[in-house]
Write a protein that holds these residues in place. Structure first.
Motif, PDB file in Angstrom:
ATOM      1  N   TYR A  33     -17.746  -1.179   4.513  1.00 46.86           N
ATOM      2  CA  TYR A  33     -16.501  -1.306   5.270  1.00 46.86           C
ATOM      3  C   TYR A  33     -16.102   0.039   5.866  1.00 46.86           C
ATOM      4  O   TYR A  33     -16.249   1.072   5.216  1.00 46.86           O
ATOM      5  N   TYR A  35     -12.649   1.867   7.422  1.00 49.98           N
ATOM      6  CA  TYR A  35     -11.204   1.867   7.625  1.00 49.98           C
ATOM      7  C   TYR A  35     -10.819   3.218   8.205  1.00 49.98           C
ATOM      8  O   TYR A  35     -11.571   4.193   8.087  1.00 49.98           O
ATOM      9  N   PHE A  45      -8.111  -1.605   8.729  1.00 46.92           N
ATOM     10  CA  PHE A  45      -9.467  -2.139   8.812  1.00 46.92           C
ATOM     11  C   PHE A  45     -10.059  -1.938  10.206  1.00 46.92           C
ATOM     12  O   PHE A  45      -9.390  -2.145  11.230  1.00 46.92           O
ATOM     13  N   TYR A  48     -16.618  -4.514   9.100  1.00 45.75           N
ATOM     14  CA  TYR A  48     -17.418  -4.551   7.894  1.00 45.75           C
ATOM     15  C   TYR A  48     -18.762  -5.213   8.141  1.00 45.75           C
ATOM     16  O   TYR A  48     -18.924  -6.058   9.028  1.00 45.75           O
ATOM     17  N   LEU A  91     -12.357   6.258   6.536  1.00 43.98           N
ATOM     18  CA  LEU A  91     -12.811   5.937   5.187  1.00 43.98           C
ATOM     19  C   LEU A  91     -13.905   4.879   5.231  1.00 43.98           C
ATOM     20  O   LEU A  91     -13.805   3.898   5.965  1.00 43.98           O
ATOM     21  N   TYR A 103     -13.369  -2.547  -3.797  1.00 47.80           N
ATOM     22  CA  TYR A 103     -14.200  -1.608  -3.051  1.00 47.80           C
ATOM     23  C   TYR A 103     -14.261  -0.271  -3.766  1.00 47.80           C
ATOM     24  O   TYR A 103     -13.310   0.133  -4.433  1.00 47.80           O
ATOM     25  N   PHE A 105     -14.438   3.548  -2.478  1.00 46.40           N
ATOM     26  CA  PHE A 105     -14.297   4.342  -1.260  1.00 46.40           C
ATOM     27  C   PHE A 105     -15.038   5.660  -1.369  1.00 46.40           C
ATOM     28  O   PHE A 105     -15.162   6.246  -2.454  1.00 46.40           O
TER      29      PHE A 105
ATOM     30  N   TYR B  36      -4.442  -0.453  -5.433  1.00 49.12           N
ATOM     31  CA  TYR B  36      -5.205   0.781  -5.378  1.00 49.12           C
ATOM     32  C   TYR B  36      -4.239   1.946  -5.574  1.00 49.12           C
ATOM     33  O   TYR B  36      -3.087   1.904  -5.123  1.00 49.12           O
ATOM     34  N   SER B  43      -9.108   9.660  -1.781  1.00 49.26           N
ATOM     35  CA  SER B  43      -9.342   8.287  -1.323  1.00 49.26           C
ATOM     36  C   SER B  43      -8.730   7.289  -2.289  1.00 49.26           C
ATOM     37  O   SER B  43      -8.526   7.597  -3.463  1.00 49.26           O
ATOM     38  N   PRO B  44      -8.490   6.064  -1.812  1.00 55.35           N
ATOM     39  CA  PRO B  44      -7.960   5.030  -2.713  1.00 55.35           C
ATOM     40  C   PRO B  44      -8.968   4.668  -3.801  1.00 55.35           C
ATOM     41  O   PRO B  44     -10.183   4.662  -3.569  1.00 55.35           O
ATOM     42  N   GLU B  45      -8.442   4.353  -4.989  1.00 56.67           N
ATOM     43  CA  GLU B  45      -9.294   3.861  -6.069  1.00 56.67           C
ATOM     44  C   GLU B  45      -8.680   2.594  -6.638  1.00 56.67           C
ATOM     45  O   GLU B  45      -7.457   2.510  -6.834  1.00 56.67           O
ATOM     46  N   LEU B  46      -9.515   1.614  -6.897  1.00 57.39           N
ATOM     47  CA  LEU B  46      -9.052   0.329  -7.396  1.00 57.39           C
ATOM     48  C   LEU B  46      -8.573   0.457  -8.835  1.00 57.39           C
ATOM     49  O   LEU B  46      -9.276   0.990  -9.686  1.00 57.39           O
ATOM     50  N   LYS B  98     -11.973  -9.603   5.078  1.00 54.74           N
ATOM     51  CA  LYS B  98     -11.732  -8.197   4.788  1.00 54.74           C
ATOM     52  C   LYS B  98     -10.444  -8.061   3.989  1.00 54.74           C
ATOM     53  O   LYS B  98      -9.608  -8.969   3.967  1.00 54.74           O
ATOM     54  N   VAL B  99     -10.301  -6.907   3.344  1.00 53.22           N
ATOM     55  CA  VAL B  99      -9.082  -6.603   2.607  1.00 53.22           C
ATOM     56  C   VAL B  99      -8.089  -5.929   3.552  1.00 53.22           C
ATOM     57  O   VAL B  99      -8.447  -5.016   4.282  1.00 53.22           O
ATOM     58  N   ILE B 100      -6.870  -6.412   3.540  1.00 55.42           N
ATOM     59  CA  ILE B 100      -5.786  -5.834   4.335  1.00 55.42           C
ATOM     60  C   ILE B 100      -4.875  -5.061   3.399  1.00 55.42           C
ATOM     61  O   ILE B 100      -4.429  -5.594   2.370  1.00 55.42           O
ATOM     62  N   PHE B 101      -4.592  -3.812   3.765  1.00 55.35           N
ATOM     63  CA  PHE B 101      -3.776  -2.934   2.936  1.00 55.35           C
ATOM     64  C   PHE B 101      -2.346  -2.880   3.439  1.00 55.35           C
ATOM     65  O   PHE B 101      -2.090  -2.931   4.646  1.00 55.35           O
TER      66      PHE B 101
END
Lengths: 114, 111
Positions: A33, A35, A45, A48, A91, A103, A105, B36, B43-46, B98-101
């Motif tokens: 993906y 972003y 987004f 992907y 990203l 995910y 990253f 996240y 960076s983001p982390e889950l 897809k994932v939307i933030f």
């Protein structure tokens, strides 16, 4: 690799130039993906891939943006005729499969267009 | 209406308190929900994922989902200064979507 690797970590380019941003996902992850994130905002987004094909490119803002993943591993995001508004952190993330929601990253590429 | 909304904060809580972070989403058919954590400059982390109504606990973190109200929350118990970060709510409509933030909520835990 052990994690998602993005290069370069920083890129400064002049308005109008072409740039390429590279992402090397975790080994074995089929979904990749892209972003972009501007200061104070959540990741936005772009596109992907599931394997080699782009499964969803609905987030690419215009035809200056293009991404490829020819062998199903490394991906390159290409931006033509860069504009100052393209400045952001780009990203990359990967997951075992697109059906997996969590995910991992990479550390991102900070793109600055001057 | 944005697809995923969060209060931008900053939210400040004293050390040891419970931090409550909230998120709403617009697509009633959404199936998967994530939190996240993003430290400044990283960076983001889950940290949590939740797929069905109710609570899901993992250590000091509890995610809560109410699909009827289109509402997701994250509770952090015994908040620590190291929890100071931006928390991103993320939503996925279907398995292969897809994932939307959301825009994120900034949390500050005061020692």
């Amino acid at each position: 690799g052990a994690g998602v690797s993005q290069t370069p970590s920083n890129k400064v380019t002049e308005k109008g130039k072409y740039v390429e941003l590279r992402c090397d996902p975790i080994s074995g992850h089929t979904a990749l993906y892209w972003y972009r994130q501007s200061l104070g905002q959540g990741p936005e987004f772009l596109i992907y891939f599931q394997g080699t094909g782009a499964a969803d490119d609905s987030g690419l803002p215009n035809d200056r943006f293009f991404a490829v993943r020819p062998e199903g591993s490394v991906s390159t995001l290409k931006i033509q005729r860069t504009e100052r508004g393209d400045s952001a952190v780009y990203l990359c993330a990967s997951s075992v499969d697109a059906a997996m929601g969590g995910y991992t990253f990479g550390s991102g590429t900070r793109l600055t267009v001057v | 209406q944005k697809e995923v909304e969060q209060n931008s904060g900053p939210l400040s809580v004293p050390e040891g308190a419970i931090a409550s972070l909230n998120c709403t989403y617009s697509d009633r058919g959404s199936q998967s929900f994530f939190w996240y954590r993003q430290y400044s400059g990283k960076s983001p982390e889950l940290i949590m994922s939740i797929y069905s109504n109710g609570d899901k606990e993992d250590g000091r973190f509890t995610a809560q989902l109410n699909k009827a109200s289109q509402y997701v929350s994250l509770l952090i118990r015994d908040s620590q200064p190291s929890d100071s970060a931006t928390y991103l709510c993320a939503v996925k409509k279907t398995s292969y979507d897809k994932v939307i933030f959301g825009p994120g909520t900034s949390l500050s835990v005061i020692p």
